[in-house]
Design a protein around this motif. Sequence first.
Motif, PDB file in Angstrom:
ATOM      1  N   THR A  95       0.977  -1.216  -0.294  1.00 28.17           N
ATOM      2  CA  THR A  95       0.230   0.319  -0.395  1.00 28.17           C
ATOM      3  C   THR A  95       0.965   1.040  -0.395  1.00 28.17           C
ATOM      4  OG1 THR A  95      -2.030  -1.080   0.897  1.00 28.17           O
ATOM      5  CG2 THR A  95      -1.297   1.136   1.121  1.00 28.17           C
ATOM      6  N   ARG A  99       1.187   4.293  -3.470  1.00 27.79           N
ATOM      7  CA  ARG A  99       0.446   5.397  -2.512  1.00 27.79           C
ATOM      8  C   ARG A  99       1.598   6.075  -2.802  1.00 27.79           C
ATOM      9  NH1 ARG A  99      -2.774   4.497   2.631  1.00 27.79           N
ATOM     10  NH2 ARG A  99      -4.412   4.210   1.763  1.00 27.79           N
ATOM     11  N   ARG A 102       1.684   6.828  -7.406  1.00 30.75           N
ATOM     12  CA  ARG A 102       0.752   7.650  -7.761  1.00 30.75           C
ATOM     13  C   ARG A 102       1.496   9.050  -7.141  1.00 30.75           C
ATOM     14  NH1 ARG A 102      -2.905   2.823  -4.959  1.00 30.75           N
ATOM     15  NH2 ARG A 102      -3.071   4.489  -3.465  1.00 30.75           N
ATOM     16  N   LYS A 103       1.372   8.960  -6.172  1.00 29.68           N
ATOM     17  CA  LYS A 103       1.747  10.813  -5.966  1.00 29.68           C
ATOM     18  C   LYS A 103       2.848  10.886  -7.179  1.00 29.68           C
ATOM     19  CE  LYS A 103       1.036  10.773  -1.037  1.00 29.68           C
ATOM     20  NZ  LYS A 103       1.475  10.851  -0.015  1.00 29.68           N
ATOM     21  N   ASP A 117      -5.815  -1.263  -0.803  1.00 29.97           N
ATOM     22  CA  ASP A 117      -6.304   0.161   0.148  1.00 29.97           C
ATOM     23  C   ASP A 117      -7.159   0.620   1.184  1.00 29.97           C
ATOM     24  OD1 ASP A 117      -4.638   1.456  -2.240  1.00 29.97           O
ATOM     25  OD2 ASP A 117      -5.835   1.293  -3.472  1.00 29.97           O
ATOM     26  N   ASP A 123      -1.534   7.290   5.757  1.00 26.70           N
ATOM     27  CA  ASP A 123      -0.089   7.399   4.656  1.00 26.70           C
ATOM     28  C   ASP A 123       1.068   7.309   5.412  1.00 26.70           C
ATOM     29  OD1 ASP A 123      -0.956   6.879   2.548  1.00 26.70           O
ATOM     30  OD2 ASP A 123      -1.126   9.746   2.903  1.00 26.70           O
TER      31      ASP A 123
END
Length: 183
Positions: A95, A99, A102-103, A117, A123
Amino acid sequence: MLDYQIRGLNFDVTEAIQAYVEKRMARLEKYLDDAESYPVRVKLGGHKSDRTYQAEVTVQLPELVLRAEDTEDDLYAAIDMVVDKLERQIKKYKTKINRKLRKQGIPDLNEVESDVDQAENTDELPIVRKKTVELKPMDPQEAVLQMELLGHDFFIFLNAENELPAVVYKRKDGQYALLDTDN
């Protein structure tokens, strides 16, 4: 593919126990690359004094080491709990990686686990306190004494033997361990 090394402490590992470990650990393979082989060290121990069983599993991934242990009244329950802990760890790691990508504008690495997710909604792990310490040169024995005087479970210091940072800590069994660094 997982490459197993299963050891029994205080008892022999039967084929049934080995098959059970491999069957339960197979749940993790869906999160791993099929083309690679990952070493898995499994230690199973039985304690006659309190009639408990301990399962400890370490999985060496290319950029991560997964490790979990559990003690239960039943060996199979201990194995189940360890596998559950490992699965949570690998989901959390995947995860965070997804993430982060994706950022950066890169799509997810794996679409296999749609529930990842939802498994972890955080985070970052919150750091509630920051402390700066001055590393003083000392030998490991002196570091253990300092740790005990402070009432801490670990102590970081500059190892006088090699002039590198090191950590001593108190293990669950009450003994002490030293984490040393390389150049």
